[in-house]
Scaffold this active site. Structure first.
Site, PDB file in Angstrom:
ATOM      1  CG  ASP A 162      -1.792   1.298   1.182  1.00 39.04           C
ATOM      2  OD1 ASP A 162      -2.445   1.328   0.217  1.00 39.04           O
ATOM      3  OD2 ASP A 162      -1.844   2.132   2.305  1.00 39.04           O
ATOM      4  NE  ARG A 169      -4.529   4.594  -5.380  1.00 39.11           N
ATOM      5  CZ  ARG A 169      -5.228   4.854  -4.129  1.00 39.11           C
ATOM      6  NH1 ARG A 169      -4.691   3.840  -3.241  1.00 39.11           N
ATOM      7  NH2 ARG A 169      -6.338   5.344  -3.964  1.00 39.11           N
ATOM      8  CB  SER A 184      -5.793   1.817  -0.340  1.00 40.95           C
ATOM      9  OG  SER A 184      -5.029   2.732   0.588  1.00 40.95           O
ATOM     10  CE  LYS A 188      -4.152   1.909   4.452  1.00 42.52           C
ATOM     11  NZ  LYS A 188      -3.870   3.234   4.073  1.00 42.52           N
TER      12      LYS A 188
END
Ligand code: URA
Length: 433
Positions: A162, A169, A184, A188
């Site tokens: 990520d 990104r 994303s 997590k």
């Protein structure tokens, strides 16, 4: 497999397989088989063509397995976690975490620091002298078993894919893609090991998602990913057309959270804390209905058990618990200045982002990762949407350690929109389960 074929397949709008997605994520994270320019093209193809729920879940799983996954199996009982997509004045975790933990639900949360207008949960907690956010994984688990709660910083080895992907990104105009945001966030959350997860998806001018349709799609996708991975999920879509509560700034927000734990919090903030707590209580199996869960949440405020759990958390992590019992001890900013209204009328909107920027210019947030935060500064709103204000009355108070706050005052003044008609603000727009 070749990256170019997978990019072409997605560019043409076709569904990818789990192996193809895994190939892209693994190859990019290791940096051997998928180059940055290929991952950029892949992200852009996803941006335009999207992913269905199954593809987004495979993407999440591939990212999740790129690093450590917290094994919380040593913690007895139901483990819960919450996540907010980030709003101005959002200190919900500081109330929800001790509240549910005071009922015996295990709250084990790892937060990222991140950039922002004001600090994240970790920065807010660090305004309490001594509070230590970096404890070992074993101590984290032991603490949750002992007192039911721990709030610490994310380890570097959690979801490395990520970190790399988000950085790419950020510079290739592919942040605002719903499947990429969902994978994303969910990678997590899943890596932190909780059984029950509550998501707060902010909608409005001060949020990532500007309209309800897009925010609903994001919430539905994240809930679907979580369920496919065996988790109990709920998501609240909440209004960010004005800051949450009254305080924006690190120690000011901790003080507001303490007021709320004492039963004297602002109406909108208290309502959100109670709703999120109720969802977690319900999904943990401690109540049979939403109204029963809500009543339990209110009881933990009235009997002060949530407040005392917060003191216990602070002290377990090395902080001075007397600050929670006596918030006057928090270091104050040197100056408190009013921003006054130049007309009569009802407040119709408060640009949350502008208030957030003002707090950052005061030194309360980070523009760069290595910026040092001033915990004492920030803004306390005196008027919220729906309130009537007279010419010359304060709209807000700026807490500052510098004398010249002309920029910040203008930001706060411009953030307020006044009109003739009273608006009834609605905080919780939708719940997705
Ligand atoms: N927050 C995240 O953690 N990831 C995103 O992609 C967007 C917001």
């Amino acid at each position: 497999m070749r990256a170019v074929d997978i990019i072409e397949k997605k560019r043409n709008g076709n569904k990818l397989t789990e192996d193809e997605i895994k190939f892209m994520v693994d190859g990019f994270t290791k940096g051997d088989t998928v180059m940055d320019y290929q991952m950029s093209a892949f992200n852009m193809a996803v941006y335009f063509r999207g992913m269905d729920d199954e593809e987004a879940t495979w993407m999440t799983k591939a990212m999740l397995h790129s690093g450590d996954i917290l094994d919380l199996s040593m913690i007895k009982g139901v483990k819960v976690d919450k996540h907010s997509t980030g709003g101005v004045g959002d200190k919900t975790s500081l109330v929800v975490a001790p509240l549910v933990a005071s009922l015996g639900i295990k709250f084990a949360k790892m937060s990222g620091r991140g950039l922002g207008h004001t600090g994240g949960t970790l920065d807010k907690l660090e305004s309490i002298p001594g509070y230590n956010i970096s404890i070992s994984q074993q101590d984290f688990i032991d603490q949750v078993n002992r007192i039911g709660i721990a709030l610490i910083g994310q380890t570097k080895s959690l979801v490395p894919a990520d970190k790399k992907l988000y950085a790419l990104r950020d510079v290739t105009a592919t942040v605002e893609s719903i499947p990429l945001i969902a994978s994303s966030i969910m990678s997590k959350k899943l890596a932190s090991g909780a059984d029950v997860i509550s998501l707060d998806v902010k909608v409005g001018s001060g949020a990532f998602m500007k309209d309800l349709d897009q925010a609903t799609k994001l919430a539905e996708l994240m809930v679907s990913i979580g369920k496919m991975c065996g988790k109990k999920m709920s998501a609240e879509l909440t209004n960010m057309d004005e800051p949450l509560g009254l305080a924006v700034g690190n120690s000011l927000e901790v003080i507001e959270a303490i007021d709320t734990l004492n039963g004297h919090g602002p109406k909108d903030f208290t309502e959100l804390c109670m709703e999120v707590s109720a969802e977690l209580i319900l999904d943990s199996g401690l109540a049979k209905s939403h109204s029963e869960a809500l009543a339990l949440a209110h009881k933990q405020i009235e009997n002060k058990e949530a407040l005392h759990k917060f003191v216990e958390l602070v002290e377990a992590q090395g902080g001075d618990g007397s600050y929670v019992l006596n918030p006057d001890k928090f270091t104050k900013a040197k100056y408190v200045k009013e921003v006054v209204s130049n007309q009569d009328g009802y407040v119709t909107k408060i640009d949350a982002l502008a208030i957030g920027h003002a707090a950052m210019y005061l030194g309360g947030g980070r523009a760069k990762m290595d910026d040092v935060i001033d915990h004492a500064v920030g803004i306390v709103l005196n008027k919220k949407v729906g309130d009537y204000v007279r010419k010359g009355e304060p709209l807000a108070y700026i807490h500052s350690n510098k004398e010249d706050i002309s920029l910040e005052s203008k930001c706060v003044f411009d953030a307020y929109k006044l009109g003739k008609d009273k608006i009834e603000p609605k905080l919780i727009l939708k719940v997705v389960k």
